[in-house]
Design an enzyme around this catalytic site. Structure first.
Site, PDB file in Angstrom:
ATOM      1  N   ASP A  34      -9.070   3.272  17.625  1.00 24.25           N
ATOM      2  CA  ASP A  34      -8.535   3.494  16.338  1.00 24.25           C
ATOM      3  C   ASP A  34      -7.330   2.816  16.728  1.00 24.25           C
ATOM      4  OD1 ASP A  34      -8.110   5.465  14.211  1.00 24.25           O
ATOM      5  OD2 ASP A  34      -7.043   6.500  15.407  1.00 24.25           O
ATOM      6  N   GLU A  78      -8.635  -1.531  14.544  1.00 25.32           N
ATOM      7  CA  GLU A  78      -8.078  -1.066  13.000  1.00 25.32           C
ATOM      8  C   GLU A  78      -6.183  -2.025  13.805  1.00 25.32           C
ATOM      9  OE1 GLU A  78      -8.357   2.686  10.818  1.00 25.32           O
ATOM     10  OE2 GLU A  78      -7.400   3.494  13.214  1.00 25.32           O
TER      11      GLU A  78
END
Length: 791
Positions: A341, A371
């Site tokens: 994340d 990400e």
């Protein structure tokens, strides 16, 4: 409390041991915690898991034992006897008189709601046959088909047919069918053909009451995606059948992993090492105030995460914690991969070392992706953004491709499949694995249209078509109705599938746009990623941020499978097509440039050909066409053949041909795709494999990699992936006709090299696998090469 550890850390306060936390045996237990700025630390033992607060003040249950300070800032104590079933905390005293009591940051088991660390024997949590459990094989990252899934969403709806709804054990229930005979649950995943289940966070997170089976009170959802870390190395208890039993969640999670592995499905864990839910109440601040968190130039907590703090991953003991945590999940739980994340907030050195060390030392087939962005401004200089992953062995989400396919994430903005002209070039850039954009290899891009964040695919399509009002979507704010009332009633009143006639399902415009988006993702070079339920036309009723919106919004409606079965079959066969044909899974930039040609890219049409048995495919030439116009178009076919076999068109997707097309043109229905091939035959050999076995006299392989050229498949950095007989081993693919390729042995990005000149490996022998041994010498030059051939 301010600390001089915020900006610097003496080398003497670094601890390199692998034994922080609890080391349990029935005879004794050893506790170790890193707290270099503490004046004193005590172990506090409890008989219970605590209630609302877990500290020793005023507790008759607490038993304090002083700990001794050792080298590296570690405090430790050995307690004789069998402590299994007990709970513990650490009581930390600082020189200014401040006292903090906290659970172990290295906790691997916790009480309900993570109040206290639990003492268990991890071997007791292994299900029968756990020692035989093995990760499904993954020959190459592009062979993966990722499927993003929330544990509770998977089974909570009444239509799932699952008994243990919302729990880890839901994945162990097999042979379930809907009234029409369609598979449900884990059998559905197996039938769909995905290779990896990507689980939204399953570590212990803070915002769900584990002892509250349903909602706290009417209108308040006891639900969260889990991006609010509390204990990084312990499991979330709300997915367990007994959150009060610290061992139950562990055993049940392992049973889930085991059940998926038995079906050949790997497990990816979503990890959140960029921030904690809170600082003062988080896992670190009680032990080394200020150290674990990044600060701006004014000394304030930086907020690149958008939620108030960010972990300082560039600091040695934070980096060590992340590595230790990932190693724990990969070894104890047999996790097969990790999704990071807000990976932009993790420094590039940490990401590089994580990938290198875990693959080399734990599992060569681990998959890593994340990400490549942040949630706000950060003072971190070496952010892991798009492009930082080049040659480093991990992938990033390709948001360029995502936006080109669908438009913006939450609004009316359009992309290729939603009616915007001029996106053809950006779509083509994604189709070729972004190798002319931000990647060195297609294994570095994760291709997707939607994920858990933002509008899901169906709801985004409705938004771009102006159908939200017709669908009667509720007006939501942070998981609640803006004007009050029952969310369940509002959802029941909605009709996400307005205008659909199920007898002619694949003629519906929104359905066609949905399948077009999926078709682009599943036939493009790179790693495809699907959001759970897209194959069932899942709707979240227009909620673009359903992180706490509860079951009414998030639950997967399994009744949609029978209702929209042709859509599921289309997805299933596209996945099978990809898995059966290596042309859609090319390994390197040079291979793509040689084998894939975009021959139309305008007017709402993108088409390309995979040539000459691309990737060793049995089909000689494969044509893929996408028409984003609502009307039929006539478009050309390559001149290499005048007869083509159709396996995908607007009516179905198959793995064998169901009609033929003759000539050099084809009629392509509006909002549809086609896949055609000309001949099927035995392909020439795709590649030879060269195993490079590297032996260093010092035994230290940290940071070492190969830089190769002249392979014809993928030049550039090539990592050592595993150890064999004390040597590091890398695998290099080369074209069958390649007689030699060049290489350099180097540390990281040219920090040092082994040998002063470029060197070459002779691979002219006619063998499928060539083994090469390279030894260094005291002056770091290659002194020996041996060839050992196996077929």
């Amino acid at each position: 409390m301010k600390s001089n550890y915020i900006n610097a850390e003496p080398a003497s306060e670094i601890y390199n041991g692998m034994d922080l936390g609890l080391s349990y045996t029935p005879e004794f237990s050893i506790f170790k915690v890193w707290a270099p700025t503490a004046f004193a630390v005590s172990l506090v033992l409890y008989s219970s898991g605590g209630e609302e607060i877990g500290n020793a003040e005023g507790s008759e249950d607490a038993r304090l034992t002083y700990m001794l300070r050792r080298d590296g800032g570690v405090w430790q104590v050995k307690v004789e006897g069998d402590l299994k079933g007990k709970f513990y905390m650490y009581r930390v005293v600082f020189a200014d008189g401040m006292i903090r009591e906290s659970a172990d940051p290295y906790s691997t088991a916790v009480s309900a709601n993570g109040l206290r660390s639990a003492i268990i024997d991890m071997q007791d949590t292994d299900p029968d046959g756990w020692d035989q459990d093995a990760s499904p094989p993954l020959q190459h990252p592009v062979d993966a088909v990722l499927y993003e899934l929330h544990v509770r969403d998977f089974s909570i709806h009444e239509s799932s047919g699952i008994s243990e709804k919302g729990k880890y054990k839901a994945f162990t229930e097999a042979d379930l069918r809907d009234p029409e005979g369609n598979t449900l649950g884990i059998d559905h995943l197996s039938e769909l053909g995905i290779t990896h289940v990507h689980l939204l966070p399953v570590f212990d997170f803070q915002t769900v009451d584990e002892l509250q089976v349903k909602d706290r009170f009417p209108g308040e959802s006891n639900y969260n995606w889990g991006y609010d870390p509390q204990h990084y190395n312990a499991l979330e208890g709300s997915y367990s059948t007994d959150a009060a039993d610290p061992a139950a969640r562990i055993r049940e999670f392992k049973e889930m992993v085991q059940a998926l592995h038995r079906r050949g499905i790997s497990v990816v864990m979503d990890v959140v090492y960029n921030h904690t839910y809170s600082v003062d109440g988080g896992p670190f601040e009680a032990f080394v105030p200020g150290y674990f968190y990044r600060h701006d130039y004014a000394g304030r907590l930086s907020n690149g995460s958008g939620v108030g703090n960010e972990l300082a991953t560039e600091r040695p003991m934070v980096r060590k914690f992340i590595k230790d945590s990932l190693r724990h999940w990969a070894t104890e739980y047999h996790i097969d991969g990790f999704r990071f994340d807000l990976m932009g907030l993790i420094d590039t050195v940490t990401m590089r070392e994580v990938v290198e060390e875990l693959r080399l030392e734990v599992n060569r087939n681990l998959i890593f992706y994340g990400e490549p962005w942040t949630g706000g401004d950060s003072p971190l200089v070496s952010k892991t953004l798009k492009g930082a992953q080049r040659g480093k062995g991990y992938a990033v989400f390709n948001d360029n491709f995502r936006s080109a396919i669908k438009g913006d994430s939450d609004g009316w903005g359009r992309g290729f499949v939603t009616g915007e002209l001029g996106k053809e070039g950006a779509v083509a850039a994604g189709i070729i694995g972004a190798v002319h954009d931000f990647t060195d290899t297609p294994a570095e891009t994760v291709n997707y249209a939607t994920a858990h964040d933002n509008l899901n695919l169906w709801d985004k399509l409705l938004a771009t078509q102006g159908l939200r009002r017709d669908a009667r979507f509720p007006d939501l704010d942070n998981g609640r109705l803006k004007n009050g009332g029952s969310l369940e009633e509002a959802v029941a009143n909605a009709d996400p599938y307005v205008g659909i006639t199920e007898d002619i399902l694949l003629e519906n415009e929104t359905v066609r746009r949905s399948l077009l988006a999926a078709g682009i993702v599943l036939t493009s070079q790179g790693i495809p990623f699907l959001h759970a339920g897209d194959e069932l036309l899942r709707s979240k009723f227009g909620d673009h941020n359903s992180y706490r919106s509860g079951d009414a919004i998030n639950a997967i409606r399994w009744s949609n499978k029978a209702r929209f079965l042709p859509v599921f079959q289309y997805y299933k066969n596209l996945i099978a097509l990809r898995k059966n044909h290596p042309a859609f899974r090319l390994h390197g930039r040079q291979e793509i440039e040689r084998s894939l040609e975009i021959y139309r890219c305008d007017g709402g049409v993108v088409s390309y050909v995979l040539k000459n048995h691309a990737g060793g495919d049995s089909w000689k030439n494969i044509v893929v066409l996408f028409n984003a116009n609502p009307w039929e178009v006539t478009t050309g076919l390559p001149a290499c053949s005048e007869q083509w076999n159709v396996v995908v068109d607007h009516t179905r997707a198959e793995v064998t041909p169901f009609r033929k097309v003759e000539g050099t043109e084809v009629q392509l229905e509006g909002l549809s795709m086609m896949v055609l091939y000309d001949e099927c035959g035995t392909p020439p050999p795709r590649a030879k494999t060269v195993e490079v076995h590297y032996e260093r006299t010092d035994g230290d392989y940290r940071g070492w990699n190969l830089w190769v050229w002249g392979t014809g498949i993928q030049d550039g950095q090539c990592d050592f992936r595993y150890m064999e007989d004390g040597r590091a081993v890398a695998t290099v693919e080369v074209l069958p006709e390649t007689r030699s390729f060049g290489y350099i042995l180097r540390v990281n990005d040219w920090e040092a090299r082994d040998g002063s000149t470029d060197r070459f490996i002779n691979c002219s022998v006619n063998e499928d696998v060539i083994k090469v041994l390279i030894r260094d010498s005291d002056d770091n030059t290659v002194v020996e090469q041996k060839f050992s051939m196996t077929s």
